[in-house]
Write an enzyme that holds these catalytic residues in place. Structure first.
Site, PDB file in Angstrom:
ATOM      1  N   GLU A  91      15.603   7.417  -0.945  1.00 49.66           N
ATOM      2  CA  GLU A  91      15.278   7.426   0.477  1.00 49.66           C
ATOM      3  C   GLU A  91      14.437   6.222   0.893  1.00 49.66           C
ATOM      4  OE1 GLU A  91      13.281  10.974   1.793  1.00 49.66           O
ATOM      5  OE2 GLU A  91      14.526  10.987   3.596  1.00 49.66           O
TER       6      GLU A  91
ATOM      7  N   GLU B  49     -25.098  22.956   8.609  1.00 47.45           N
ATOM      8  CA  GLU B  49     -25.407  23.266  10.001  1.00 47.45           C
ATOM      9  C   GLU B  49     -26.422  22.309  10.598  1.00 47.45           C
ATOM     10  OE1 GLU B  49     -26.351  27.379   9.448  1.00 47.45           O
ATOM     11  OE2 GLU B  49     -24.584  28.004  10.573  1.00 47.45           O
TER      12      GLU B  49
END
Lengths: 96, 504
Positions: free
Chosen positions: B68, B311
């Site tokens: 390909e 956080e």
């Protein structure tokens, strides 16, 4: 020489033999004296097949006149071969 | 006649991280394995990695047959992984068979043909570099080049048989249309059906999640089910072999300090060195403080620690620590601490896991903290989250170091969270931090809910937070139901009075 043709085959298989035979017959009847055929056995020269990216055998490569074109198969379909070699008069239908 | 069909098939170690674990050793040696996946699922990268790793790790040369993408494009595309395919080609370690269609060149079919030329080229390439590994990428692209797919199928059969005769181990990639449904197109699966690997690339929580599944290996074993994997520039494909992770780490009896002397006492002498501690509590209960104390204990002992912040930013974490009298900046400068802040949203959990494992590998800390673990839960499905926690936990345990994860509960009082439910079984120790409302006042209570392999105090102890850190006080008396969030008070005075009534 107007037509420079190269035919890739693999060994002496029936496909190979038929292709060589068919090609010679077509050339003799259509472009007699104006062609040159080189038969290459992929099993012996895989490098050449590599550089010309041959996947299927038999493969006929029309090197000259340009454009370069590949015709695969045992060349039993005469009309397709003529089409590939640009030997069909333009406008000729493929099937009768 | 005696046939010897029961000989166990040997495996060829691929060298692809995690793959050999889920494949119980590697791909079946001397056979072809089909890798099927949708467009962009990583087939080509996996196949090329198999080839390149073969050369670099095992000194096994390879042939790569491309149907390909042009060899130039492929070589260019994988350079980002640090794979110098061109160089390996120049060194005759990798040979390329270019079976891509010539652009703009029409091919005419004029009679019967076969693909002996392709087979001859592959054979010649294998001989040239004495290849042991071969990849065919992507098989499906061969079909549109010819009008009769039956011929192509028949010829692929021959090539397949030819490769087997040559004793090479082959990976064949094949594109599939859907994530589910048929394995391949054009009916190729029928002749390479012995060994099938599926790659998937699904959307999950708006994020791509790649998985690999070994569907079958004929005559040999493998791990079943889907395993997440990542593709990144450092290692290419890395498979995270979760359930294949051996959870048989040695347990040592060595104890380390939690950083709070009283808490160590509650745990009868500290935490086990190779254990995972989950600290769970509502916002503001002191989880980050617990982590800070835990990190400080490492620094004080002259040991290294990594703090993963999910956080808060490093500035916030550093400032928090300073307010409790812990100098993170100095510790970082001394090379004892590494603070790594990455917001969970920045990438998939598999990538987080991979990065964190790498960070741990590089820094070689004796302690790891994640503040907070529940932040990662937001960005993933329950399943990936659990896999992430298991992956990190097993890595930490494998290093025989200590890990502390925090978990934020949604409710202020009492309550539990998904994190708790899903990862509590994985952790060794669970410490609960809870608000306790007593007589119109918010107080804080701490308890060791579970601690594997040792006695621990079961009281709920009150604790205070000041500029010197955490101070654990006496157990709450005369109150129960703290953990559920609805404390009930038993009045001492009342009990004493009633008790007194029956005396004498």
């Amino acid at each position: 020489m107007k037509y420079k043709l190269r035919l890739y085959v693999t060994g002496h298989t029936s496909h190979s033999m038929r292709a060589i035979e068919n090609l010679k017959y077509i050339c003799e009847s259509e472009i007699q004296g104006d062609y040159e055929i080189e038969v290459i056995d992929v099993l012996e020269r895989p490098g050449l097949a590599e550089s010309e990216k041959i996947i299927a055998t038999p493969t006929l490569v029309k090197k000259l006149p340009e454009p370069v074109r590949k015709i695969i198969g045992d060349l039993s379909d005469r009309e397709k071969v003529l089409l590939g070699l640009d030997l069909l008069p333009t406008g000729t239908p493929l099937t009768k | 006649m005696h046939t010897n069909n029961d000989t166990v098939l040997s495996k060829l170690e691929t060298g692809i991280l995690g793959f050999d674990q889920i494949a119980n050793g590697g791909v079946p040696e001397g056979r072809s394995t089909l890798i099927s996946g949708t467009s962009g699922s990583g087939k080509t990268v996996l196949a090329l990695q198999f080839l390149v790793t073969g050369v670099t790790n095992f000194d096994q040369n390879g042939v790569f047959v491309t149907f390909e993408e042009s060899p130039e494009d492929l070589i260019q595309n994988v350079r980002s992984f640090g794979w110098e395919v061109r160089k390996l080609m120049d060194e005759d370690k990798i040979a390329v068979v270019d079976a891509t269609p010539e652009p703009g060149q029409e091919t005419i079919e004029a009679g019967a043909f076969d693909l002996s030329a392709l087979l001859a080229r592959i054979e010649s390439a294998i001989r040239k570099v004495k290849a042991k590994r071969v990849i065919l990428d992507t098989l499906g692209a061969l079909f549109p080049q010819f009008s009769d797919s039956n011929v192509v199928r028949r010829e692929l059969h021959r090539i397949h048989a030819g490769l087997r005769r040559l004793g090479v181990t082959t990976l064949i990639t094949m594109e599939r249309i859907d994530e589910e449904g048929p394995i391949g197109r054009f009916g190729v699966e029928e002749f390479v059906a012995d060994n099938v690997i599926l790659l998937r690339n699904r959307i999950e929580q708006e994020k791509r999640r790649r998985t690999i599944e070994i569907l079958k290996f004929r005559g040999t074993t493998h791990q079943k089910g889907e395993y997440p994997f990542t593709i990144d520039s450092e290692t290419g494909v890395t498979i995270i072999p979760l359930s294949a992770i051996e959870l048989q780490q040695k347990s040592s009896g060595i104890r380390v300090s939690s950083g709070v002397a009283e808490l160590d006492k509650m745990c009868s002498g500290g935490m086990y060195r190779d254990s995972i501690i989950l600290v769970s509590g509502a916002t503001g209960t002191g989880k980050t403080l617990t982590v800070t104390e835990y990190i400080k204990a490492a620094i004080d002992a002259g040991e290294k620690a990594i703090l993963f912040g999910a956080e808060e930013s490093r500035e916030q974490l550093t400032r928090n620590a300073a307010s409790w009298g812990v100098d993170f900046e100095k510790a970082e400068a001394d090379g004892l601490l590494k603070i790594i802040c990455r917001y969970p949203e920045t990438m998939g959990l598999e990538d987080h896991l991979l990065q964190m494992r790498r960070d741990i590998q590089e820094f070689q800390p004796s302690r790891v903290a994640v503040d907070s673990m529940s932040a990662f839960e937001r960005v993933s499905s329950v399943k990936s989250f659990r896999e992430f926690v298991i992956g990190l936990t097993s890595h930490i345990k494998h290093q025989e170091i200590t890990g502390m994860f925090t978990n934020t509960t949604a409710m202020l009082l009492g309550g539990e969270s998904i994190t708790e439910t899903h990862i509590s079984t994985i952790t060794d120790t669970i410490i609960l931090l809870r608000y306790v409302e007593m007589q119109g006042e918010m107080r804080r209570g701490l308890t060791v809910l579970k601690m594997r392999g040792t006695w621990h105090e079961k009281n709920i102890r009150e604790y205070m937070i000041d500029n010197k850190g955490m101070h654990i006080k006496e157990p709450f008396r005369g109150v129960h139901g703290i953990l559920t969030g609805t404390p009930t008070f038993t009045y001492f005075e009342e009990r004493e009075r009633l008790g007194g009534m029956f005396e004498k």
